[in-house]
Design a protein around this motif. Sequence first.
Motif, short mmCIF file in Angstrom:
data_model
loop_
_atom_site.label_atom_id
_atom_site.label_comp_id
_atom_site.label_asym_id
_atom_site.label_seq_id
_atom_site.Cartn_x
_atom_site.Cartn_y
_atom_site.Cartn_z
N ASN A 75 0.82 -1.20 0.00
CA ASN A 75 0.00 0.00 0.00
C ASN A 75 0.86 1.26 0.00
O ASN A 75 0.45 2.31 -0.48
N ILE A 76 2.05 1.14 0.57
CA ILE A 76 2.94 2.30 0.75
C ILE A 76 4.06 2.29 -0.27
O ILE A 76 4.34 3.30 -0.91
N ILE A 77 4.74 1.16 -0.40
CA ILE A 77 5.84 1.02 -1.35
C ILE A 77 5.49 -0.13 -2.30
O ILE A 77 5.51 -1.30 -1.89
N PRO A 78 5.15 0.15 -3.53
CA PRO A 78 4.78 -0.92 -4.46
C PRO A 78 5.91 -1.94 -4.62
O PRO A 78 7.09 -1.58 -4.63
N LEU A 79 5.54 -3.19 -4.74
CA LEU A 79 6.54 -4.23 -5.00
C LEU A 79 7.30 -3.92 -6.28
O LEU A 79 6.73 -3.46 -7.26
N GLY A 80 8.60 -4.17 -6.25
CA GLY A 80 9.46 -3.88 -7.38
C GLY A 80 10.12 -2.52 -7.30
O GLY A 80 11.02 -2.23 -8.10
N SER A 81 9.69 -1.68 -6.35
CA SER A 81 10.26 -0.33 -6.23
C SER A 81 11.73 -0.39 -5.84
O SER A 81 12.14 -1.22 -5.02
N LYS A 82 12.52 0.49 -6.43
CA LYS A 82 13.90 0.69 -6.01
C LYS A 82 13.91 1.78 -4.94
O LYS A 82 13.28 2.83 -5.11
N VAL A 83 14.60 1.54 -3.85
CA VAL A 83 14.62 2.50 -2.76
C VAL A 83 16.05 2.70 -2.25
O VAL A 83 16.94 1.88 -2.51
N TYR A 84 16.22 3.80 -1.53
CA TYR A 84 17.47 4.04 -0.81
C TYR A 84 17.09 4.28 0.64
O TYR A 84 16.19 5.07 0.94
N ILE A 85 17.78 3.57 1.55
CA ILE A 85 17.44 3.62 2.98
C ILE A 85 18.63 4.19 3.73
O ILE A 85 19.77 3.76 3.54
N GLU A 86 18.37 5.15 4.63
CA GLU A 86 19.43 5.68 5.46
C GLU A 86 18.91 5.87 6.88
O GLU A 86 17.70 5.98 7.11
N GLY A 87 19.84 5.89 7.83
CA GLY A 87 19.47 6.13 9.22
C GLY A 87 19.59 4.93 10.12
O GLY A 87 19.53 5.05 11.35
N TYR A 88 19.77 3.72 9.54
CA TYR A 88 19.91 2.52 10.36
C TYR A 88 21.34 2.38 10.88
O TYR A 88 22.27 3.01 10.39
N ASN A 89 21.50 1.49 11.83
CA ASN A 89 22.82 1.17 12.38
C ASN A 89 22.90 -0.33 12.60
O ASN A 89 22.27 -0.87 13.51
N TYR A 90 23.65 -1.01 11.75
CA TYR A 90 23.76 -2.49 11.84
C TYR A 90 25.00 -2.92 11.08
O TYR A 90 25.16 -2.56 9.91
N ASP A 91 25.88 -3.67 11.73
CA ASP A 91 27.16 -4.00 11.10
C ASP A 91 27.05 -5.05 10.00
O ASP A 91 28.03 -5.35 9.33
N GLY A 92 25.86 -5.60 9.80
CA GLY A 92 25.68 -6.55 8.71
C GLY A 92 25.18 -5.92 7.43
O GLY A 92 24.91 -6.61 6.44
N LEU A 93 25.07 -4.58 7.42
CA LEU A 93 24.59 -3.85 6.25
C LEU A 93 25.59 -2.75 5.89
O LEU A 93 26.37 -2.33 6.75
N PRO A 94 25.58 -2.26 4.65
CA PRO A 94 26.52 -1.19 4.27
C PRO A 94 26.35 0.02 5.18
O PRO A 94 25.23 0.42 5.50
N SER A 95 27.46 0.61 5.59
CA SER A 95 27.38 1.78 6.44
C SER A 95 26.94 2.98 5.61
O SER A 95 27.27 3.11 4.45
N GLY A 96 26.17 3.85 6.21
CA GLY A 96 25.74 5.07 5.54
C GLY A 96 24.39 4.95 4.86
O GLY A 96 23.54 5.83 5.01
N GLY A 97 24.17 3.89 4.12
CA GLY A 97 22.90 3.75 3.42
C GLY A 97 22.88 2.49 2.56
O GLY A 97 23.92 1.91 2.26
N LEU A 98 21.68 2.07 2.19
CA LEU A 98 21.50 0.83 1.45
C LEU A 98 20.56 1.06 0.27
O LEU A 98 19.45 1.57 0.44
N TYR A 99 21.02 0.70 -0.94
CA TYR A 99 20.14 0.64 -2.09
C TYR A 99 19.45 -0.72 -2.05
O TYR A 99 20.11 -1.76 -1.88
N ALA A 100 18.12 -0.73 -2.20
CA ALA A 100 17.38 -1.98 -2.03
C ALA A 100 16.22 -2.03 -3.01
O ALA A 100 15.86 -1.03 -3.66
N THR A 101 15.62 -3.23 -3.10
CA THR A 101 14.46 -3.44 -3.95
C THR A 101 13.34 -4.06 -3.11
O THR A 101 13.59 -4.98 -2.32
#
Length: 270
Positions: free
Chosen positions: A205-231
Amino acid sequence: MRRFTKLFLLSSVVLLSYFTSVSSIHAAPPPANDVKVQINEQLVTFPDAQPFLDSNHLLQIPVRTLSQKLNYEINWEHKEQSINITIAKSGHTVSFTTGTSIATTNGNPLILDSAPQLINGTTYVPLRDLADAFGIRLQWDAQNHIAILNQDGKYHAPSWYAPSYKVIDGTATAYTGSSAENGGYAGKDFFGNPLAVGSISVDPNIIPLGSKVYIEGYNYDGLPSGGLYATATDTGTAVKGNKIDIYVSDNAIKAAQFGIQQVKIYILNN
């Protein structure tokens, strides 16, 4: 967390996609150095060194490239750890010295907003000071992040337009590829593709499936630091509203340490 039956959700997404909404819509902020320069109607291409924002948040530009584009004469003089740059056009002369906040224009002192810099063999000068010294009107297009030099004295529209992005202030959790968290489909997303870093579960309802997004603000050593490009390739029973679930290639115990974090989500393809 458990997923709905994939076939049921696929039909639901088709119906619900008509009611997509987001918390707010803005122009996505540019990276710190993603600022363009335009002379009249022509966008300037900097082949090597690029403009950047200095510690005073002023735009510094490679002086050689810009002088050539403006058809100005430029001369250099090395002085120990600094460089003196003299720029001339139609009898008007301006001299800058790297590391010094005082320039001269036709021999008269000129106080600069920021000192010119010498970085990795490239000399930069503050664009606004250069424009003021030569009496060029400078426009700043905040929406498209372009500094426009009106050398011909006319106002000009930007020659490049930044895309508008939907921006969501939301929350994020993390999940793994275990079958218990994927409706019995171990390591698979909604479409049956292998989960990988960059896969996220969303509320369609909010983010249609298949959307490309960029996420920032998280803190987790198993993910890229600074931000994550995701689908957006997955959905979940607990993923509702402005919430996303980020796949991590860790075990459930470590993924649980992610907790619930506030994030900013840029939807890159409207």
